[in-house]
Design a protein around this motif. Structure first.
Motif, PDB file in Angstrom:
ATOM      1  N   ARG A 153      26.368 -19.117  44.636  1.00  4.87           N
ATOM      2  CA  ARG A 153      28.389 -18.903  43.795  1.00  4.87           C
ATOM      3  C   ARG A 153      28.958 -17.990  44.568  1.00  4.87           C
ATOM      4  O   ARG A 153      29.818 -17.882  45.393  1.00  4.87           O
ATOM      5  CB  ARG A 153      27.925 -18.734  42.136  1.00  4.87           C
ATOM      6  N   LYS A 154      27.844 -17.135  45.207  1.00  6.44           N
ATOM      7  CA  LYS A 154      28.800 -16.259  45.713  1.00  6.44           C
ATOM      8  C   LYS A 154      28.716 -16.352  47.114  1.00  6.44           C
ATOM      9  O   LYS A 154      29.620 -15.859  48.351  1.00  6.44           O
ATOM     10  CB  LYS A 154      27.146 -14.468  46.051  1.00  6.44           C
ATOM     11  N   GLY A 155      28.130 -16.610  47.739  1.00  5.86           N
ATOM     12  CA  GLY A 155      28.032 -17.834  49.047  1.00  5.86           C
ATOM     13  C   GLY A 155      27.189 -17.156  49.950  1.00  5.86           C
ATOM     14  O   GLY A 155      26.885 -16.113  49.929  1.00  5.86           O
ATOM     15  N   LEU A 156      26.245 -17.930  50.412  1.00  4.86           N
ATOM     16  CA  LEU A 156      25.300 -18.268  51.630  1.00  4.86           C
ATOM     17  C   LEU A 156      25.816 -18.131  52.853  1.00  4.86           C
ATOM     18  O   LEU A 156      26.607 -18.257  53.135  1.00  4.86           O
ATOM     19  CB  LEU A 156      24.123 -18.795  51.289  1.00  4.86           C
ATOM     20  N   PRO A 157      24.978 -17.009  53.955  1.00  4.69           N
ATOM     21  CA  PRO A 157      25.755 -16.780  55.130  1.00  4.69           C
ATOM     22  C   PRO A 157      25.754 -17.898  56.243  1.00  4.69           C
ATOM     23  O   PRO A 157      26.407 -18.682  57.095  1.00  4.69           O
ATOM     24  CB  PRO A 157      24.888 -15.983  56.377  1.00  4.69           C
ATOM     25  N   ASP A 158      24.533 -19.535  55.863  1.00  7.66           N
ATOM     26  CA  ASP A 158      24.660 -20.296  57.313  1.00  7.66           C
ATOM     27  C   ASP A 158      24.389 -21.805  56.391  1.00  7.66           C
ATOM     28  O   ASP A 158      23.637 -20.799  54.931  1.00  7.66           O
ATOM     29  CB  ASP A 158      24.262 -20.304  57.962  1.00  7.66           C
ATOM     30  N   LYS A 159      23.946 -22.712  56.926  1.00  4.17           N
ATOM     31  CA  LYS A 159      23.555 -24.283  56.511  1.00  4.17           C
ATOM     32  C   LYS A 159      21.752 -24.012  55.922  1.00  4.17           C
ATOM     33  O   LYS A 159      21.821 -24.580  55.294  1.00  4.17           O
ATOM     34  CB  LYS A 159      24.307 -24.789  57.177  1.00  4.17           C
ATOM     35  N   GLU A 160      21.653 -22.974  57.167  1.00  6.66           N
ATOM     36  CA  GLU A 160      20.129 -22.935  56.775  1.00  6.66           C
ATOM     37  C   GLU A 160      20.398 -22.123  55.264  1.00  6.66           C
ATOM     38  O   GLU A 160      18.644 -22.636  54.351  1.00  6.66           O
ATOM     39  CB  GLU A 160      19.142 -22.502  58.045  1.00  6.66           C
ATOM     40  N   ASN A 161      20.310 -21.186  54.495  1.00  4.81           N
ATOM     41  CA  ASN A 161      19.927 -20.301  53.243  1.00  4.81           C
ATOM     42  C   ASN A 161      20.726 -21.356  52.855  1.00  4.81           C
ATOM     43  O   ASN A 161      20.158 -21.613  51.397  1.00  4.81           O
ATOM     44  CB  ASN A 161      20.488 -19.313  53.306  1.00  4.81           C
ATOM     45  N   GLN A 162      21.135 -21.843  53.223  1.00  5.22           N
ATOM     46  CA  GLN A 162      22.122 -23.352  52.169  1.00  5.22           C
ATOM     47  C   GLN A 162      21.076 -24.418  51.199  1.00  5.22           C
ATOM     48  O   GLN A 162      20.500 -24.011  50.182  1.00  5.22           O
ATOM     49  CB  GLN A 162      23.336 -23.665  51.941  1.00  5.22           C
ATOM     50  N   ALA A 163      20.340 -24.578  52.484  1.00  4.14           N
ATOM     51  CA  ALA A 163      19.813 -25.763  52.212  1.00  4.14           C
ATOM     52  C   ALA A 163      17.984 -25.127  51.665  1.00  4.14           C
ATOM     53  O   ALA A 163      17.696 -25.692  50.755  1.00  4.14           O
ATOM     54  CB  ALA A 163      19.145 -26.321  53.923  1.00  4.14           C
ATOM     55  N   ALA A 164      17.850 -23.792  52.178  1.00  6.87           N
ATOM     56  CA  ALA A 164      16.682 -23.530  51.006  1.00  6.87           C
ATOM     57  C   ALA A 164      17.055 -22.783  49.562  1.00  6.87           C
ATOM     58  O   ALA A 164      16.202 -23.381  48.484  1.00  6.87           O
ATOM     59  CB  ALA A 164      16.652 -21.725  51.707  1.00  6.87           C
ATOM     60  N   ALA A 165      17.469 -23.024  49.408  1.00 11.32           N
ATOM     61  CA  ALA A 165      18.446 -22.549  47.556  1.00 11.32           C
ATOM     62  C   ALA A 165      18.528 -23.741  47.219  1.00 11.32           C
ATOM     63  O   ALA A 165      17.557 -23.733  45.954  1.00 11.32           O
ATOM     64  CB  ALA A 165      20.006 -21.512  48.227  1.00 11.32           C
TER      65      ALA A 165
END
Length: 151
Positions: free
Chosen positions: A89-101
């Motif tokens: 919800r807060k936002g992640l810095p890049d697509k790698e972190n989003q994929a990990a989440a």
């Protein structure tokens, strides 16, 4: 890492730092503790950093994601899910972190036997096309199992 730790340890009175800088100070201390596998120390420092408020929203998302990973290490699934959802919800810095989440949420949903949600999070993670070897490997591992899961 040793040089960074030396600089952090040279700060004698962290409470005298400006609030945003103090927040980053504790977050960095938490990251170094994570690298050393000191999960208790990492959690304490990361919470201090989050409680002070992050200067950048992406940094807050990344810290929440790390807190979720720490909770997973301690087998606190409910708390891990809460932290990871907050991070997204807060936002992640890049697509790698989003994929990990999304992959972490997928594994949580598989643990909770909510297979439809697990497949949905897996699709979201795969759609981001991450390139980090660990995440790509995790996707390959989960892909073997997820095709056989009903839902």
């Amino acid at each position: 890492m040793e040089a960074a730790e030396k600089v952090l340890n040279s700060v004698k009175f962290p409470n005298l730092l400006y609030k945003p800088i103090r927040s980053v100070y504790y977050t960095l201390k938490g990251n170094i503790a994570m690298m050393k596998q000191d999960f208790a120390g990492a959690e304490v420092n990361m919470k201090k950093g989050l409680d002070l408020g992050m200067p950048m929203k992406e940094a807050e998302g990344a810290s929440l994601l790390q807190m979720g990973m720490l909770s997973m290490q301690k087998n606190d699934i409910r708390q891990a899910e809460s932290y990871i959802r907050q991070a997204i919800r807060k936002g992640l810095p890049d697509k790698e972190n989003q994929a990990a989440a999304f992959l972490q949420l997928c594994s949580i949903m598989m643990t909770k036997r909510e297979f439809r949600a697990a497949k949905d999070f897996f699709r979201k993670a795969k759609a981001l096309k991450p390139t980090t070897p660990q995440i790509v490997d995790q996707i390959k591992q989960i892909e073997k199992y997820i095709s056989r899961i009903p839902g």
